[in-house]
Design a protein around this motif. Structure first.
Motif, PDB file in Angstrom:
ATOM      1  N   GLU A   1       0.850  -1.192   0.000  1.00 13.63           N
ATOM      2  CA  GLU A   1       0.000   0.000   0.000  1.00 13.63           C
ATOM      3  C   GLU A   1       0.883   1.238   0.000  1.00 13.63           C
ATOM      4  OE1 GLU A   1      -3.639   2.067   2.566  1.00 13.63           O
ATOM      5  OE2 GLU A   1      -2.919   0.055   3.063  1.00 13.63           O
ATOM      6  N   SER A   2       0.775   2.019  -1.060  1.00 15.43           N
ATOM      7  CA  SER A   2       1.550   3.255  -1.197  1.00 15.43           C
ATOM      8  C   SER A   2       0.697   4.434  -0.745  1.00 15.43           C
ATOM      9  CB  SER A   2       1.994   3.436  -2.649  1.00 15.43           C
ATOM     10  OG  SER A   2       2.642   4.671  -2.831  1.00 15.43           O
ATOM     11  N   THR A   3       1.204   5.193   0.222  1.00 21.90           N
ATOM     12  CA  THR A   3       0.452   6.300   0.803  1.00 21.90           C
ATOM     13  C   THR A   3       1.330   7.547   0.856  1.00 21.90           C
ATOM     14  OG1 THR A   3       1.155   5.790   3.066  1.00 21.90           O
ATOM     15  CG2 THR A   3      -0.816   4.685   2.266  1.00 21.90           C
ATOM     16  N   PRO A   4       0.726   8.719   1.004  1.00 18.90           N
ATOM     17  CA  PRO A   4       1.539   9.932   1.250  1.00 18.90           C
ATOM     18  C   PRO A   4       2.357   9.793   2.531  1.00 18.90           C
ATOM     19  CG  PRO A   4      -0.701  10.512   0.629  1.00 18.90           C
ATOM     20  CD  PRO A   4      -0.696   9.026   0.830  1.00 18.90           C
ATOM     21  N   LEU A   5       3.416  10.568   2.615  1.00 12.15           N
ATOM     22  CA  LEU A   5       4.339  10.445   3.741  1.00 12.15           C
ATOM     23  C   LEU A   5       3.657  10.682   5.075  1.00 12.15           C
ATOM     24  CD1 LEU A   5       7.216  10.060   4.777  1.00 12.15           C
ATOM     25  CD2 LEU A   5       7.634  12.493   4.353  1.00 12.15           C
ATOM     26  N   SER A   6       2.738  11.650   5.143  1.00  6.50           N
ATOM     27  CA  SER A   6       2.058  11.940   6.407  1.00  6.50           C
ATOM     28  C   SER A   6       1.225  10.754   6.870  1.00  6.50           C
ATOM     29  CB  SER A   6       1.175  13.181   6.255  1.00  6.50           C
ATOM     30  OG  SER A   6       0.217  12.987   5.220  1.00  6.50           O
ATOM     31  N   HIS A   7       0.560  10.064   5.965  1.00  3.46           N
ATOM     32  CA  HIS A   7      -0.227   8.878   6.321  1.00  3.46           C
ATOM     33  C   HIS A   7       0.682   7.748   6.781  1.00  3.46           C
ATOM     34  CE1 HIS A   7      -3.901  10.195   3.657  1.00  3.46           C
ATOM     35  NE2 HIS A   7      -3.557  11.080   4.571  1.00  3.46           N
TER      36      HIS A   7
END
Length: 227
Positions: A211-217
């Motif tokens: 799962e690729s997510t934004p850094l904050s997530h």
């Protein structure tokens, strides 16, 4: 992910996979040109009357010797470039260790303290509605988007293979040996893969979900899992 009627590759989600798809198209065009030329020459020989002009034709022999060499160079140069790109690992932002077992994966985030978990396939009877059978896991590998990721792969029992097609990653997991590769995700999303080495009776029941997510997530997820 792939569907039942799909003939081509999955949509690329990493720069390496984009290069692989482009090289695949390039090689197919070269093969198409060769097949068209051969078919044209065959048709020409069948339709034209036989002649003795081809008995002594040094120019033709020179062409059909040099032309294949040029074709091989056109295929070899981009292939070697991609090969070196796949082996290059330059200052990763995150290091992940994947350990293959019969029949599940263990993941260790070596940059964090005590961030380790096992990833099992969710049985069909427990699968939430809308999820993919034989592909969904109870703990996904969560990574930050657009960050260089290094993954170290090994196994504890038999040969396995950590493969995610849309990322262009496929590396064998060998007991007693550490293999490594790297990738960068170019977009957020959930990417599915499977063990690609026959490893026993339940070989088809150890999927991989990234799962690729934004850094904050990703930071919020890592803090929640570490606590």
């Amino acid at each position: 992910m792939a569907n039942h009627a799909q003939f081509g590759f999955q949509d690329a989600s990493s720069p390496i996979m984009e290069e692989l798809v482009e090289f695949h198209d390039h090689a197919l065009m070269v093969a198409l040109a060769i097949c068209s030329l051969v078919l044209y020459l065959l048709a020409l020989m069948l339709m034209e009357k036989l002649s003795s002009n081809t008995v002594d034709a040094q120019e033709v022999e020179l062409i059909w010797t040099i032309l294949p060499a040029i074709v091989l160079v056109l295929l070899a140069l981009p292939s070697l470039q991609i090969l070196y790109m796949m082996d290059e690992i330059d200052e990763p932002d995150l290091t992940l260790k994947a350990i293959g077992h019969q029949w599940y994966w263990t993941y260790e985030y070596t940059d964090f303290k005590d961030l380790t978990f096992d990833s099992y396939m969710i049985p069909t009877t427990d699968l939430p509605q809308g999820h993919f059978r034989l592909l969904e896991v109870d703990h996904r590998v969560v990574i930050p988007m657009e960050s260089p990721i290094r993954i170290i792969i090994t196994a504890s029992d038999v040969l396995h293979s950590w493969a995610v097609p849309t990322l262009g990653v496929k590396t064998d997991a060998i007991p007693g040996r550490l293999n490594q590769t790297s990738f960068i995700t170019t977009r957020p999303g959930i990417f599915y893969g499977q063990c690609s080495e026959i490893c026993g009776a339940n070989h088809s029941y150890m999927p991989i979900v990234v799962e690729s997510t934004p850094l904050s997530h990703f930071e919020n997820w890592s803090l929640l899992l570490s606590s």
